[in-house]
Design a protein around this motif. Structure first.
Motif, PDB file in Angstrom:
ATOM      1  N   THR A 140       0.833  -1.028  -0.265  1.00 41.29           N
ATOM      2  CA  THR A 140       0.014  -0.174  -0.116  1.00 41.29           C
ATOM      3  C   THR A 140       0.947   1.387   0.242  1.00 41.29           C
ATOM      4  N   THR A 196       2.544   1.615  -3.332  1.00 45.80           N
ATOM      5  CA  THR A 196       1.598   2.057  -4.409  1.00 45.80           C
ATOM      6  C   THR A 196       1.749   3.589  -4.513  1.00 45.80           C
ATOM      7  N   VAL A 197       1.508   4.167  -3.163  1.00 45.27           N
ATOM      8  CA  VAL A 197       1.517   5.622  -3.179  1.00 45.27           C
ATOM      9  C   VAL A 197       3.027   6.241  -3.741  1.00 45.27           C
ATOM     10  N   ASN A 205       5.267   5.035  -5.187  1.00 42.80           N
ATOM     11  CA  ASN A 205       5.764   4.784  -6.740  1.00 42.80           C
ATOM     12  C   ASN A 205       4.627   5.820  -7.607  1.00 42.80           C
ATOM     13  N   GLY A 206       3.472   5.702  -7.193  1.00 44.07           N
ATOM     14  CA  GLY A 206       2.300   6.413  -8.054  1.00 44.07           C
ATOM     15  C   GLY A 206       2.819   8.089  -8.158  1.00 44.07           C
ATOM     16  N   TYR A 207       3.184   8.569  -6.965  1.00 47.93           N
ATOM     17  CA  TYR A 207       3.583   9.914  -7.013  1.00 47.93           C
ATOM     18  C   TYR A 207       4.713  10.266  -7.564  1.00 47.93           C
ATOM     19  N   SER A 213       6.013   8.324 -10.164  1.00 46.58           N
ATOM     20  CA  SER A 213       5.703   8.225 -11.647  1.00 46.58           C
ATOM     21  C   SER A 213       4.996   9.735 -12.282  1.00 46.58           C
ATOM     22  N   LEU A 214       4.178  10.298 -11.242  1.00 48.72           N
ATOM     23  CA  LEU A 214       3.487  11.602 -11.608  1.00 48.72           C
ATOM     24  C   LEU A 214       4.477  12.564 -12.017  1.00 48.72           C
TER      25      LEU A 214
END
Lengths: 699, 129
Positions: free
Chosen positions: A478, A481-482, A484-486, A488-489
């Motif tokens: 979890t 995910t956050v 990695n997500g940020y 990648s953004l």
């Protein structure tokens, strides 16, 4: 109640290894070895050997015995001993059997009926068989064929009678007519020839039998004796015509060996001449090596009952004597071994059952009864599948699922398999089963021994483990995910677009998010490592004398900013006086406990709420209470809040987030310090967590 | 999809606030109208009232889990044909099979996808008129 899912191969091998060590008891081998020895001795015996159980049922006969009666051994086993004799002897045998029960051993003549209906005369040496506790469990008989001796007796009586008969007739005729004198003489000669012929027959038997035979006349003088007798006693001079009394008094004169008798020889003689048969007289011949003879004296009677002589027969029982001792010992050992085996069979943790070639159960122990819900009596004769209704993990039932036939056909043991069994009451049990074939003398699989163990607990552990891994990886993923997500953004330039456009998300906000999720991840990894250390007993506690108040202050200072962020009032109520706050603790570990509890209190309390930390000394302990005005915990969940991932619910998908490892670690750490921890709560009003630590005695 | 067109409605049923915020950010940037539901009950209410064109559904949630939600979504005439993509960090094969059997169109593991990857999945399930 059981999960058939998540087949976890690693765990499976682990549990099977554990099972093997428990079940591999070499009883079977030992028993087989013992039986082999035993079999060898009895199978090769010169005498017939016959064992019966307490009910008189044949449990064993050797080849020799079976041959004597014209049967095969296996035809006799299981058949009552009393089936092999006529009604008269049956009565006799019953009387003798009662004597065995009283523990008496003896030798006697006995007549059996052979398969072809003919009689066989035997001399039996019989003894009772007792188990370790001295309980009568059957009898053992060693038999030898004495038909030869019996025939000799009969022939003698017959010839004697025939002669007298003829003499009587002839004499009468002479009286009637002198004219017939010549004829009479001829007839006499003829009659004497008959007698001679009979004597000749008798001689043949006399000479050929291994049994020593001696014939005595009305006065006890030796009329005839055979080569076997010469050999047995070492007769060194002709004893024809010598009275028995003379021989008895001067044995060294007539015999080469010193002869020791265990009876009063003359008394025996008197008894026989009064018409009784005397058996089982033991004679020891002091040859080198010494040998034992068993003597039987039979009166020779005329049809009228008049005793006209005596027949003595002497049988070499040396081998029997030694074998009798050996066999009795072996039987005793076997019985003892059987008892031991039985004890193990009934007391092992595993269910053990034996099935025959047709998959039918022939024996099952107590544990099998417990596992199946059937009594052994109910199981016997049923197939394995009927009793256990077993199926594999996919739910495939017999006969599609059939692990046993393979072992029967190939003769290979089946080391370990897991089946799902349905018991008599419908209960489902995961069991680990292994099968070992037992072979017959031809090397064909005769039976299978199944060892069965309830692995439900292991399965449950596997399930819990796999659930733990599943939840741990979920929790780790979890924050990843956050993060990695940020990232990648940021990399794709999406963040740039946000600035000034949507909300007030800025580069800084995103960086803070990544930072905070990284911390969450770090703490989680730390917690997982702690759990693993705790569970494996690798957690090190460095006890130091510490002032408790100071430790609490440090933690509160660290957490103040977080509380302030949520506008939560952090209140401290210290009721300890200076000397009362010395504890022997691992500072870092107790700080971890405080951080976990206070951090939780802040997390579950809404903005503007209150978290209170109170500590006081009582009964040699420092009690610390952390209470909040948060959301509270449902009453039914309270007992389980200290479990890791609250795994016992079985519905881990529905758990609150964050309910993870923290409280499990808190409880473990407090208990490592010999303290206690508990929780109280009221839904929507708040929770209170309390823990205690022993104070250092005030000196 | 231009600015003048009505935005495509996406419902995100996700109890992890940070995760939900992340996806909302990306999907909003890509021009979708994103609604967030923090639990299963809320998710069903928003699904029935808001008539989203696609639903992202988390599995591990307090009270009502994703499977419970999925069953109700598929049982209702309003949402039985709405594409539902399960978005979870649980990757047990058994759970994946269960999700697909209950009628999810796809089962994605969050940590294996970037927000962009998630956003691209929407296009796979939306039929252009």
């Amino acid at each position: 109640m059981f999960r058939t899912d998540h087949p976890n191969k690693k765990n499976k091998t682990k549990s099977s290894r554990r099972l093997k060590t428990v079940k591999d008891v070499p009883i079977k081998e030992r028993l087989i070895e013992l039986e082999k020895n035993y079999k060898q001795i009895v199978d090769n015996a010169q005498e017939g050997i016959w064992t019966i159980n307490a009910a008189g049922i044949t449990t064993y006969v050797n080849k020799k015995m079976a041959n004597m009666l014209g049967y095969k051994s296996k035809e006799m086993v299981g058949v009552s001993f009393f089936q092999f004799m006529d009604e008269r002897w049956k009565k006799e045998a019953k009387k003798k059997f009662e004597r065995r029960k009283l523990g008496i051993k003896e030798s006697h003549d006995f007549e059996f009926i052979r398969r072809n209906g003919k009689r066989i005369y035997t001399s039996l040496a019989t003894s009772p068989i007792k188990n370790e506790k001295g309980k009568f469990t059957g009898a053992l008989a060693l038999a030898s064929d004495i038909t030869a001796r019996k025939r000799a007796e009969e022939a003698l009586i017959k010839s004697h009678d025939e002669l007298e008969q003829k003499v009587r007739i002839r004499t009468a005729k002479i009286r009637k007519s002198r004219n017939l004198l010549e004829k009479e003489i001829k007839m006499r000669i003829k009659a004497e020839n008959v007698l001679l012929e009979a004597k000749k027959n008798l001689d043949t038997i006399f000479k050929s039998t291994k049994e020593g035979l001696g014939l005595y006349d009305r006065e006890g003088r030796v009329i005839q004796y055979n080569p076997a007798l010469i050999k047995l006693f070492g007769v060194k001079r002709d004893i024809t015509g010598v009275p028995r009394k003379e021989i008895a008094q001067n044995r060294e004169k007539y015999f080469s060996y010193y002869t020791e008798r265990f009876d009063d020889s003359l008394k025996t003689q008197k008894l026989v001449y009064s018409g009784e048969q005397v058996s089982n007289i033991l004679i020891k011949i002091h040859a080198n090596p010494p040998r034992y003879l068993e003597a039987t004296y039979v009166p020779v009677k005329k049809a009228t009952g008049e005793v006209i002589g005596m027949l003595g027969s002497f049988r070499d029982v040396t081998t029997m004597k030694t074998q009798e001792v050996k066999i009795t010992k072996q039987l005793f050992e076997a019985e003892k071994q059987k008892d031991r085996w039985q004890a193990i069979f009934e007391n092992v943790e595993e269910g053990i059952f034996i099935i025959d070639r047709n998959l039918r159960i022939v024996q099952a122990n107590d544990k099998s009864e417990l596992m199946s819900g059937y009594f052994e009596k109910e199981m016997i004769g049923k197939t394995y599948y009927e009793v256990f209704d077993c199926h594999d993990r996919r739910g495939v039932h017999y006969p599609e699922f059939n692990p046993v036939t393979k072992a029967l056909v190939t003769g290979e043991a089946i080391p370990y398999e897991e089946h799902l069994h349905t018991c008599k009451d419908g209960r489902e049990v995961w069991v680990g089963v292994s099968y070992t074939p037992i072979f017959d003398d031809k090397g064909k699989v005769d039976q299978l021994v199944g060892v069965i163990r309830d692995v439900t607990a292991i399965k449950e552990l596997e399930r819990a483990k796999s659930e733990f891994v599943s939840l741990a990886s979920h929790e780790l993923r979890t924050p990843l995910t956050v993060i990695n997500g940020y990232l990648s953004l940021l990399l794709s330039g999406d963040i740039g677009k946000i600035d000034g456009e949507i909300d007030n998300k800025s580069f800084m906000v995103v960086t803070k998010k990544i930072y905070s999720e990284t911390n969450r991840l770090t703490k989680l990894v730390e917690d997982l490592l702690n759990v693993s250390r705790i569970e494996e007993g690798r957690l090190k506690i460095n006890f130091r004398k510490v002032q408790f108040t100071e430790t609490v202050s440090e933690v509160i200072n660290d957490l103040k900013p977080i509380a302030e962020q949520k506008n939560i009032k952090l209140m401290v109520n210290n009721e300890l006086s200076g000397r009362q706050d010395l504890v022997l603790i691992d500072r870092d570990k107790i700080k971890q406990v405080l951080v976990n509890l206070i951090d939780n209190a802040i997390k579950y309390t809404k903005d503007g709420g209150r978290v209170k930390i109170e500590f006081f000394a009582k009964d040699g302990e420092i009690t610390t209470e952390i209470s909040d005005t948060g959301i509270g915990i449902r009453q039914e969940l309270l007992p389980r809040v200290f479990e890791k991932f609250q795994q016992a619910t079985g519905s881990y998908l529905k758990e609150n987030k964050g309910s993870g490892l923290g409280l499990f670690i808190v409880k473990s750490l407090v208990e490592f310090h010999n303290g206690k921890v508990w929780a109280e709560s009221e839904l929507k009003k708040g929770s209170k967590f309390t823990f205690t630590l022993p104070l250092i005695a005030d000196k | 999809m231009g600015e003048t067109e009505e935005k495509i409605k996406i419902l995100l049923i996700e109890d992890e606030r940070e995760v939900a915020e992340l996806y909302r950010l990306k999907l909003s940037l890509d021009g979708y109208d994103v609604k967030i539901a923090e639990n299963g009950r809320d998710g069903l209410d928003k699904a029935f009232s808001g008539q989203p064109e696609l639903i992202f559904l988390d599995i591990k949630m307090p009270g009502m889990d994703g499977f419970d939600v999925l069953k109700e979504l598929r049982a209702s005439s309003k949402t039985k044909n709405t594409p539902v993509i399960i978005l979870s960090n649980l990757d047990e094969q058994e759970l994946i099979e269960k999700g697909l059997t209950l009628g999810a169109n796809e089962y994605l593991i969050k940590s294996q996808f970037t927000p962009e990857g998630i956003s691209n999945k929407i296009k796979d399930w939306l039929v252009e008129d």
